[in-house]
Structures are given as structure tokens and as C-alpha cells.
Write an enzyme that holds these catalytic residues in place. Sequence first.
Site, mmCIF file in Angstrom:
data_model
loop_
_atom_site.group_PDB
_atom_site.id
_atom_site.type_symbol
_atom_site.label_atom_id
_atom_site.label_comp_id
_atom_site.label_asym_id
_atom_site.label_seq_id
_atom_site.Cartn_x
_atom_site.Cartn_y
_atom_site.Cartn_z
ATOM 1 N N GLU A 17 52.782 29.031 44.528
ATOM 2 C CA GLU A 17 52.522 30.056 43.407
ATOM 3 C C GLU A 17 54.194 30.113 42.501
ATOM 4 O OE1 GLU A 17 49.622 33.223 43.760
ATOM 5 O OE2 GLU A 17 51.378 34.534 42.463
ATOM 6 N N TYR A 49 50.450 34.833 35.283
ATOM 7 C CA TYR A 49 50.151 35.264 34.149
ATOM 8 C C TYR A 49 50.652 36.800 34.046
ATOM 9 C CZ TYR A 49 46.951 35.898 30.048
ATOM 10 O OH TYR A 49 46.437 36.182 28.931
ATOM 11 N N HIS A 77 46.939 31.143 36.219
ATOM 12 C CA HIS A 77 46.280 32.286 36.506
ATOM 13 C C HIS A 77 45.802 33.063 35.119
ATOM 14 C CE1 HIS A 77 48.333 33.330 40.523
ATOM 15 N NE2 HIS A 77 48.370 31.828 40.286
ATOM 16 N N ASP A 109 46.485 44.316 36.026
ATOM 17 C CA ASP A 109 46.657 45.797 35.963
ATOM 18 C C ASP A 109 47.319 46.262 34.695
ATOM 19 O OD1 ASP A 109 46.495 46.423 38.722
ATOM 20 O OD2 ASP A 109 48.071 44.844 39.108
HETATM 21 P P1 FAD Z 1 39.307 43.151 41.003
HETATM 22 O O1 FAD Z 1 38.542 41.866 42.033
HETATM 23 O O2 FAD Z 1 38.557 43.418 39.595
HETATM 24 O O3 FAD Z 1 39.688 44.516 42.080
HETATM 25 C C1 FAD Z 1 40.528 45.468 41.406
HETATM 26 C C2 FAD Z 1 39.546 46.636 42.165
HETATM 27 O O4 FAD Z 1 38.657 47.169 41.755
HETATM 28 C C3 FAD Z 1 39.664 46.667 43.579
HETATM 29 O O5 FAD Z 1 40.043 48.087 44.185
HETATM 30 C C4 FAD Z 1 38.337 46.362 43.866
HETATM 31 O O6 FAD Z 1 37.762 47.015 45.252
HETATM 32 C C5 FAD Z 1 37.680 47.183 42.667
HETATM 33 N N1 FAD Z 1 36.461 46.597 42.335
HETATM 34 C C6 FAD Z 1 36.492 45.346 41.918
HETATM 35 N N2 FAD Z 1 34.974 45.080 41.536
HETATM 36 C C7 FAD Z 1 34.524 45.997 41.351
HETATM 37 C C8 FAD Z 1 33.321 46.503 40.790
HETATM 38 N N3 FAD Z 1 32.263 45.465 40.192
HETATM 39 N N4 FAD Z 1 32.808 47.938 40.722
HETATM 40 C C9 FAD Z 1 33.567 48.824 41.066
HETATM 41 N N5 FAD Z 1 35.092 48.358 41.798
HETATM 42 C C10 FAD Z 1 35.404 47.391 41.776
HETATM 43 N N6 FAD Z 1 48.610 39.935 38.573
HETATM 44 C C11 FAD Z 1 48.903 39.422 37.457
HETATM 45 O O7 FAD Z 1 49.215 40.468 36.500
HETATM 46 N N7 FAD Z 1 49.068 38.229 37.053
HETATM 47 C C12 FAD Z 1 48.724 37.183 37.909
HETATM 48 O O8 FAD Z 1 49.168 36.115 37.681
HETATM 49 C C13 FAD Z 1 48.369 37.654 39.269
HETATM 50 N N8 FAD Z 1 48.231 36.702 40.213
HETATM 51 C C14 FAD Z 1 47.686 37.092 41.596
HETATM 52 C C15 FAD Z 1 47.556 36.108 42.386
HETATM 53 C C16 FAD Z 1 46.814 36.356 43.819
HETATM 54 C C17 FAD Z 1 46.744 35.399 44.549
HETATM 55 C C18 FAD Z 1 46.659 37.891 44.101
HETATM 56 C C19 FAD Z 1 46.380 38.359 45.283
HETATM 57 C C20 FAD Z 1 47.026 38.659 43.262
HETATM 58 C C21 FAD Z 1 47.477 38.645 41.934
HETATM 59 N N9 FAD Z 1 47.738 39.334 40.725
HETATM 60 C C22 FAD Z 1 48.070 38.992 39.738
HETATM 61 C C23 FAD Z 1 47.661 40.824 41.067
HETATM 62 C C24 FAD Z 1 46.190 41.317 40.679
HETATM 63 O O9 FAD Z 1 45.899 41.280 39.247
HETATM 64 C C25 FAD Z 1 46.119 42.841 41.083
HETATM 65 O O10 FAD Z 1 46.096 43.034 42.315
HETATM 66 C C26 FAD Z 1 44.892 43.755 40.544
HETATM 67 O O11 FAD Z 1 45.364 45.005 40.553
HETATM 68 C C27 FAD Z 1 43.571 43.406 40.882
HETATM 69 O O12 FAD Z 1 43.041 42.236 40.136
HETATM 70 P P2 FAD Z 1 41.789 41.671 41.049
HETATM 71 O O13 FAD Z 1 41.478 40.478 40.359
HETATM 72 O O14 FAD Z 1 41.860 41.630 42.494
HETATM 73 O O15 FAD Z 1 40.815 42.802 40.483
#
Ligand code: FAD
Length: 282
Positions: A17, A49, A77, A109
Site C-alpha cells: 500500500e 485516497y 482506494h 473520515d
Molecule cells: P465503515 O466500514 O463504514 O465503518 C466505520 C464505522 O462505522 C465503524 O465503527 C463501524 O463499526 C461502523 N459501521 C459500519 N457500518 C455500519 C452500519 N451500517 N451501521 C452502523 N454502524 C456502522 N482512509 C482514507 O481516507 N483513505 C484511504 O485510502 C484509506 N485506506 C485504508 C485502507 C485500509 C486497509 C484500512 C484498514 C483503512 C483505510 N483508511 C483510509 C481508513 C478508513 O477510511 C477509516 O478507518 C474510516 O474511519 C472507516 O472506514 P471504513 O471503510 O472501515 O468504514
Amino acid sequence: MRFSDFYGSGRFKYSFEVFPPKDETGVVNLIAALKKLAVFDPAFVSVTYGAMGTTRDLTRDLALRVRHETGLVTAFHFTCVGADRESVRAYVHRLKQEGIDLVVALRGDAPQGGERPASDFLYANELVSYLKEIDGFSIAVAGYPEGHVEAPDKETDLRNLKRKVEAGADVVLTQLFFDNRDYFDFVNRARKIGIAVPIVPGIMPILNLKQIEKITKMCGASLPPSLRDKLQRSGGDPEAMRRVGVEHAIAQCRELKARGVPGIHFYALNKAESVTEVIRSL
Ligand code: FAD
């Protein structure tokens, strides 16, 4: 190309990554680093991203450039915070036309301290469903061995991960962690609730204490006290700290590989040296 092509049936793959550098020198250095890492025949390189799409064009341009200049399979991403359906469709459609069909689908975020802006998507599972509607993409999602920072508890977070998989994700890439027990426990719990897709551990060879303290604070991962102590004992010497990071990552990866993980996703911090040392020692 599908993420599922890389894993399963005893296959094991590395992936790397990287993030869009600030300037052209950074891009040139990154391409050089990836050419070195190409000897390990990675499944893919994924390009992050920026928060709220701040590096949207840089992500696209870098993903295309990595593919053209290194010949490596590339994933992009994409975060949906603040995004509307039409702009998402236009952005991903263009990447698809350019031949990139692997996407790491994330919620993302809001900017630090800021309110989450209006968006057509509340959570990543909604983005995954939408990308499936558009069709033609293979999708990876984020998983959190220690739980996501906003989640009330690990089990709720895991049920939310399951929503992403049920919406169509092919693979889970985990947040970085420094204690393998967190990963194995996460995988066990995931399997028990029916998450069957490959769960690829995310490993970051630490470069320095200050940087890793900032990263772990932001992403909610914990830094084991013994590892922190070792980094502190390096007395601020960058090479000594890097060595501690490499040794720890080697120990983690050895155990992960021995216990049959599908692959290892390296948070490479745009550099080849540490990751190369880790992989060579395995
Ligand atoms: P989600 O899966 O939507 O989860 C976010 C929160 O909401 C969690 O607490 C979850 O339990 C809760 N939740 C999820 N779905 C629901 C629902 N339907 N109802 C109620 N609660 C729910 N960030 C960037 O800005 N750019 C990047 O390129 C990037 N790459 C990443 C790559 C990896 C491998 C990882 C692990 C993280 C990356 N991140 C990146 C960080 C990520 O954007 C943050 O961790 C963000 O806060 C959560 O994204 P997520 O897709 O996991 O969100």
C-alpha cells in the site's frame, strides 16, 4: 482481475500500500521503490485516497502511472464520505475504462475536528453495494482486529464488517496491528459469524517512534509497551529505530506465514528498504 484470484487454495501473496507523494520527486522515488519491490511478484499495489477526496486526482494519476511504469497490478482506494452517487459513478467509471477494476472501498473520515458532510453514503457497506450495482469491480474492504475507533465494541464492529462482505466485498485487508494475537482472534471471531472471505493481515514496519505514535493514535491500533520501550531505547537514532521496526515485522510475518495467512498487505510508507528486508528474511 479479481482479488479472489490472488488468494486461496494454498496461494500466498504480498501486496503493497502506497500513498500519493506531494511532488514529482516523491513520485519518481516511489516508482523506483516499487520497481525494487516488484521482484517479490506482489498481487497488487494499492494507492490510498486522501481524506474527503483531497487526493482524488493524485490517486487516479498515481494508480495509472504505477501500472504503466512498473507493470504491477494496481488497486485504488476510494472513500465515500461527502460523496454523491453520480460523482462516484463518474470517477470509478473512468478508472474502469483505464483498466483498473480493483477497488479498496472505504467510508473514510471527515477532516480532523470537522463535521461529517452530507453524503449519499453513510457507511462503507453502502458504497460496496453501489459499486456492485455499477458492476465490474472487485472489492476489498477494511477490517479492524482491535475494533474501529468509533465502534462501541469489537463484536458490533465485526457485524458491520459482515455487512460489507454481504454487500459484495471479495477480501478484507486489515488495519495495521503489532500483536498477532489480535489478528488471530479477529479471524476466529469473523469465521464464527460467517465471514468467509480471505482476511489479509496489514503489516507496517515501523520507521520511527514519533510517526508510529501518531499513526496508532489516529487509527486506534495499539503499540505494545515492550515494542515502545525498544523504540525508546534507540535514543532517537533513526536507523536503530528502523531496525527495531524491521525485527518486529519479521517476527510478526514469520508467525503469520507459518500459520497459513492468505497473504500480507504491507503498509510500505512509500519505501522499499524495510519491506525488502522483512520479505527476504522470511
Ligand atoms: P465503515 O466500514 O463504514 O465503518 C466505520 C464505522 O462505522 C465503524 O465503527 C463501524 O463499526 C461502523 N459501521 C459500519 N457500518 C455500519 C452500519 N451500517 N451501521 C452502523 N454502524 C456502522 N482512509 C482514507 O481516507 N483513505 C484511504 O485510502 C484509506 N485506506 C485504508 C485502507 C485500509 C486497509 C484500512 C484498514 C483503512 C483505510 N483508511 C483510509 C481508513 C478508513 O477510511 C477509516 O478507518 C474510516 O474511519 C472507516 O472506514 P471504513 O471503510 O472501515 O468504514
